[in-house]
Design a protein around this motif. Structure first.
Motif, PDB file in Angstrom:
ATOM      1  N   LEU A  43      -0.696  23.474  -1.874  1.00 56.86           N
ATOM      2  CA  LEU A  43      -1.861  23.368  -1.204  1.00 56.86           C
ATOM      3  C   LEU A  43      -2.650  21.817  -1.322  1.00 56.86           C
ATOM      4  CD1 LEU A  43      -3.257  23.619   1.525  1.00 56.86           C
ATOM      5  CD2 LEU A  43      -5.113  24.665   0.760  1.00 56.86           C
ATOM      6  N   MET A  44      -2.730  21.322  -2.604  1.00 55.48           N
ATOM      7  CA  MET A  44      -3.559  20.225  -3.344  1.00 55.48           C
ATOM      8  C   MET A  44      -2.212  18.538  -3.265  1.00 55.48           C
ATOM      9  SD  MET A  44      -4.969  19.439  -6.647  1.00 55.48           S
ATOM     10  CE  MET A  44      -3.971  20.238  -7.932  1.00 55.48           C
ATOM     11  N   ILE A  45      -1.486  19.785  -3.825  1.00 57.98           N
ATOM     12  CA  ILE A  45      -0.245  18.784  -3.518  1.00 57.98           C
ATOM     13  C   ILE A  45       0.004  17.982  -2.272  1.00 57.98           C
ATOM     14  CG2 ILE A  45       2.142  17.694  -4.725  1.00 57.98           C
ATOM     15  CD1 ILE A  45      -0.302  17.596  -6.784  1.00 57.98           C
ATOM     16  N   GLY A  46       0.932  18.727  -1.362  1.00 57.71           N
ATOM     17  CA  GLY A  46       0.881  18.794  -0.093  1.00 57.71           C
ATOM     18  C   GLY A  46       0.245  17.965   0.403  1.00 57.71           C
ATOM     19  N   ARG A  47      -1.191  18.651   1.000  1.00 61.59           N
ATOM     20  CA  ARG A  47      -2.278  17.832   0.914  1.00 61.59           C
ATOM     21  C   ARG A  47      -2.345  16.568   0.516  1.00 61.59           C
ATOM     22  NH1 ARG A  47      -5.609  19.730   4.551  1.00 61.59           N
ATOM     23  NH2 ARG A  47      -6.417  17.720   5.517  1.00 61.59           N
ATOM     24  N   LEU A  48      -1.832  16.483  -0.291  1.00 58.31           N
ATOM     25  CA  LEU A  48      -2.272  15.075  -1.098  1.00 58.31           C
ATOM     26  C   LEU A  48      -1.538  13.653  -0.253  1.00 58.31           C
ATOM     27  CD1 LEU A  48      -3.373  12.420  -2.853  1.00 58.31           C
ATOM     28  CD2 LEU A  48      -1.957  13.445  -4.513  1.00 58.31           C
ATOM     29  N   ALA A  49      -0.037  14.316   0.298  1.00 62.82           N
ATOM     30  CA  ALA A  49       0.618  13.062   1.430  1.00 62.82           C
ATOM     31  C   ALA A  49      -0.019  12.970   2.017  1.00 62.82           C
ATOM     32  CB  ALA A  49       2.318  14.288   0.818  1.00 62.82           C
ATOM     33  N   GLY A  50      -0.652  13.572   2.622  1.00 59.43           N
ATOM     34  CA  GLY A  50      -1.395  13.568   3.728  1.00 59.43           C
ATOM     35  C   GLY A  50      -2.719  12.930   3.866  1.00 59.43           C
ATOM     36  N   LEU A  51      -3.770  13.308   2.856  1.00 63.04           N
ATOM     37  CA  LEU A  51      -4.790  12.612   2.738  1.00 63.04           C
ATOM     38  C   LEU A  51      -4.538  10.685   2.425  1.00 63.04           C
ATOM     39  CD1 LEU A  51      -7.003  15.125   0.879  1.00 63.04           C
ATOM     40  CD2 LEU A  51      -6.759  14.274   3.132  1.00 63.04           C
ATOM     41  N   LEU A  52      -3.617  10.303   1.642  1.00 66.62           N
ATOM     42  CA  LEU A  52      -3.196   9.367   1.467  1.00 66.62           C
ATOM     43  C   LEU A  52      -2.478   8.569   2.392  1.00 66.62           C
ATOM     44  CD1 LEU A  52      -0.695   9.800  -1.923  1.00 66.62           C
ATOM     45  CD2 LEU A  52      -2.570   8.221  -1.753  1.00 66.62           C
ATOM     46  N   ALA A  53      -1.803   8.751   3.591  1.00 65.28           N
ATOM     47  CA  ALA A  53      -1.313   9.641   4.574  1.00 65.28           C
ATOM     48  C   ALA A  53      -2.424   8.752   5.700  1.00 65.28           C
ATOM     49  CB  ALA A  53      -0.639   9.969   5.567  1.00 65.28           C
ATOM     50  N   HIS A  54      -4.215   9.604   5.307  1.00 63.50           N
ATOM     51  CA  HIS A  54      -4.976   9.338   6.523  1.00 63.50           C
ATOM     52  C   HIS A  54      -5.796   7.797   5.941  1.00 63.50           C
ATOM     53  CE1 HIS A  54      -5.702  12.261   9.573  1.00 63.50           C
ATOM     54  NE2 HIS A  54      -4.879  13.199   8.457  1.00 63.50           N
ATOM     55  N   ALA A  55      -5.196   7.856   4.479  1.00 60.09           N
ATOM     56  CA  ALA A  55      -6.056   6.651   3.459  1.00 60.09           C
ATOM     57  C   ALA A  55      -5.554   4.916   4.637  1.00 60.09           C
ATOM     58  CB  ALA A  55      -6.086   6.542   2.546  1.00 60.09           C
ATOM     59  N   LEU A  56      -3.889   5.475   4.393  1.00 60.98           N
ATOM     60  CA  LEU A  56      -3.280   4.450   4.727  1.00 60.98           C
ATOM     61  C   LEU A  56      -3.155   4.087   6.346  1.00 60.98           C
ATOM     62  CD1 LEU A  56       0.679   4.869   3.809  1.00 60.98           C
ATOM     63  CD2 LEU A  56      -0.655   2.414   3.673  1.00 60.98           C
ATOM     64  N   ASP A  57      -3.990   5.210   7.297  1.00 62.91           N
ATOM     65  CA  ASP A  57      -3.153   4.507   8.599  1.00 62.91           C
ATOM     66  C   ASP A  57      -4.807   3.881   9.041  1.00 62.91           C
ATOM     67  OD1 ASP A  57      -2.381   5.523  10.736  1.00 62.91           O
ATOM     68  OD2 ASP A  57      -4.317   6.981  11.877  1.00 62.91           O
ATOM     69  N   GLN A  58      -5.881   4.831   8.450  1.00 64.09           N
ATOM     70  CA  GLN A  58      -7.159   4.405   8.182  1.00 64.09           C
ATOM     71  C   GLN A  58      -7.268   2.475   7.996  1.00 64.09           C
ATOM     72  OE1 GLN A  58      -9.386   5.354  10.447  1.00 64.09           O
ATOM     73  NE2 GLN A  58     -11.209   3.803   9.467  1.00 64.09           N
ATOM     74  N   THR A  59      -6.595   1.879   6.549  1.00 67.61           N
ATOM     75  CA  THR A  59      -6.640   0.684   6.334  1.00 67.61           C
ATOM     76  C   THR A  59      -5.290   0.081   7.104  1.00 67.61           C
ATOM     77  OG1 THR A  59      -6.911   1.215   4.231  1.00 67.61           O
ATOM     78  CG2 THR A  59      -6.808  -0.232   4.279  1.00 67.61           C
ATOM     79  N   LEU A 107       0.655  -1.057   0.064  1.00 71.48           N
ATOM     80  CA  LEU A 107       0.260   0.285  -0.117  1.00 71.48           C
ATOM     81  C   LEU A 107       0.998   0.860   0.226  1.00 71.48           C
ATOM     82  CD1 LEU A 107      -2.705  -0.913   2.635  1.00 71.48           C
ATOM     83  CD2 LEU A 107      -2.934  -0.826   0.185  1.00 71.48           C
ATOM     84  N   ARG A 108       1.799   1.017   0.922  1.00 72.76           N
ATOM     85  CA  ARG A 108       2.946   2.226   0.509  1.00 72.76           C
ATOM     86  C   ARG A 108       3.943   2.583  -0.511  1.00 72.76           C
ATOM     87  NH1 ARG A 108       4.374  -0.345   5.993  1.00 72.76           N
ATOM     88  NH2 ARG A 108       3.835   1.089   7.596  1.00 72.76           N
ATOM     89  N   ILE A 109       3.908   1.589  -1.300  1.00 67.30           N
ATOM     90  CA  ILE A 109       4.667   1.700  -2.293  1.00 67.30           C
ATOM     91  C   ILE A 109       3.863   2.431  -3.132  1.00 67.30           C
ATOM     92  CG2 ILE A 109       4.992   0.141  -4.781  1.00 67.30           C
ATOM     93  CD1 ILE A 109       6.618  -1.529  -2.552  1.00 67.30           C
ATOM     94  N   GLU A 110       2.031   1.737  -3.432  1.00 68.89           N
ATOM     95  CA  GLU A 110       0.706   1.861  -4.433  1.00 68.89           C
ATOM     96  C   GLU A 110       0.669   4.122  -4.463  1.00 68.89           C
ATOM     97  OE1 GLU A 110      -3.662   1.919  -4.155  1.00 68.89           O
ATOM     98  OE2 GLU A 110      -2.673  -0.501  -4.488  1.00 68.89           O
ATOM     99  N   CYS A 111       1.266   3.993  -2.621  1.00 68.92           N
ATOM    100  CA  CYS A 111       0.745   5.574  -1.933  1.00 68.92           C
ATOM    101  C   CYS A 111       2.027   6.377  -3.232  1.00 68.92           C
ATOM    102  CB  CYS A 111       0.678   5.802  -0.841  1.00 68.92           C
ATOM    103  SG  CYS A 111      -1.216   5.389  -0.022  1.00 68.92           S
ATOM    104  N   ALA A 112       3.242   6.139  -3.130  1.00 67.46           N
ATOM    105  CA  ALA A 112       4.066   6.378  -3.636  1.00 67.46           C
ATOM    106  C   ALA A 112       3.674   7.037  -5.404  1.00 67.46           C
ATOM    107  CB  ALA A 112       5.833   5.700  -2.995  1.00 67.46           C
TER     108      ALA A 112
END
Length: 393
Positions: free
Chosen positions: A357-373, A172-177
């Protein structure tokens, strides 16, 4: 719900026990997980295996909770109006006027860290580098604007990554990258495989000595706590969306938020300052159009704005207007205004502040998706119907 019952409500069990309780085959269990009816996460002791939320399985199987086991999964009716949803997150927090990403001060990180560094931190991937597995995608992403191209790239990834199986955290982390990499390419276009901020700076023709401002802006945009965008991302992840699909839901909320509306107002004011700086803040304040000073979430001032403006080296007209605006309102500049000021200082496109803002937050939103999963507790909601009764018409 008592503390003992609450701890039991977050119990997780293995596949064998889940299948036995449900009385179904493995394929049906996986389908339940994919459709968001059962929450799953990797087993901390063996990431190749999955654990399943007991509360979801009890609800689907129709079994009554065992005494002292999981209790009620929804609040009783008399508590429904005042109950709050608790979401566990290990991504970020703010305390004492400072923002932390997984325990690390975001302002201090912005001094030297890249967006890749911060993404790995928020994704809990410090021991491995998921970006090392990323390869450039052939072909440009179509779209008339950077935002439209990012949405198109995420939608494409969401479709490609929709699989009826639980993936280990490392995959999943590779997918996020890959998602973050393709989103940056959607904004910057293809080119040398530099750091993410360097690729954006190159596309915007930012001088090398100023590229650190793009890097800092991205890092400081990484996350902002559990706002509506993060909640939408987590809810989509619970429903079975891939990281790209979950982050797409979060970005859709972000782009419709007051934050983006305020960015447009702040950009208009900064442009007015550049055209006629004398008394710009006073005139805007008297007209009720002065935006970008004071954020209720940061009563003492947003530390990200202060950190970014401290190194921005703004031209005299903008410096004067920012000072006058603070004097007029008695409040500190917001992070959004700081982003706008930096993009004007670098002479970037008008929408560049929102794009950063959108690109920076995307890294964080992917973190929330990972964290929740991988680590998140089930998110429970209750729909209270208040429409017409059946057959009332």
């Amino acid at each position: 719900m008592s503390a003992g019952t609450a701890s039991q409500a977050d119990r997780w069990i293995g596949r064998g026990e889940a299948l036995a309780r449900l009385g179904v085959k493995a394929q049906t269990l996986y389908a339940y997980v994919s459709r968001g009816r059962i929450t799953a996460r990797p087993d901390p002791e063996d990431p190749r295996r999955s654990l399943y939320a007991v509360s979801d399985i009890v609800r689907l199987s129709g079994d009554e909770p065992e005494t002292g086991d999981i209790g009620q999964w929804l609040p009783p009716p008399e508590e429904a109006e005042t109950s709050t949803v608790e979401v566990r997150s290990s991504v970020s927090m703010s305390v004492h006027g400072r923002l932390f990403y997984r325990g690390m001060d975001a302002v201090q990180l912005a001094e030297a860290a890249t967006l890749e560094d911060v993404a790995r931190l928020m994704w809990d991937a410090r021991s491995v580098n998921p970006f090392a597995e990323v390869r450039p995608r052939v072909g440009a992403t179509p779209g008339p604007s950077a935002r439209g191209r990012v949405f198109a790239a995420l939608a494409r990834r969401a479709e490609e990554d929709a699989e009826l199986k639980v993936r280990p955290a490392e995959a999943l982390r590779i997918e996020c990258a890959r998602v973050l990499d393709e989103a940056v390419d959607a904004v910057a276009g293809p080119g040398p495989r530099l750091f993410l901020h360097q690729r954006l700076a190159r596309a915007w023709k930012v001088q090398e000595r100023d590229a650190h401002l793009v890097r800092r802006a991205l890092v400081l945009s990484g996350d902002d706590g559990l706002d509506a965008a993060a909640m939408a991302t987590r809810t989509a992840a619970v429903g079975g969306a891939s990281p790209a699909g979950a982050a797409l839901a979060g970005l859709a909320v972000l782009t419709g938020s007051s934050l983006i509306v305020d960015l447009a107002r702040e950009s208009a004011w900064v442009l007015a300052v550049r055209r006629q700086a004398v008394d710009a803040a006073r005139r805007a304040h008297e007209a009720g159009a002065l935006s970008g000073f004071g954020d209720p979430a940061w009563p003492g001032g947003d530390p990200r704005a202060a950190a970014l403006l401290a190194v921005a080296d703004l031209p005299p007209d903008l410096t004067r207007a920012m000072r006058e605006g603070r004097e007029m309102t008695g409040r500190a500049p917001t992070f959004g205004l700081a982003l706008v000021a930096v993009t004007r200082r670098l002479e970037l496109p008008r929408e560049a502040a929102a794009d950063l803002l959108m690109i920076g937050r995307l890294a964080g939103l992917l973190a929330h998706a990972l964290d929740q999963t991988t680590n998140g507790s089930p998110i429970r909601g209750r729909l209270r119907y208040v429409g017409p009764e059946p057959g009332a018409n």
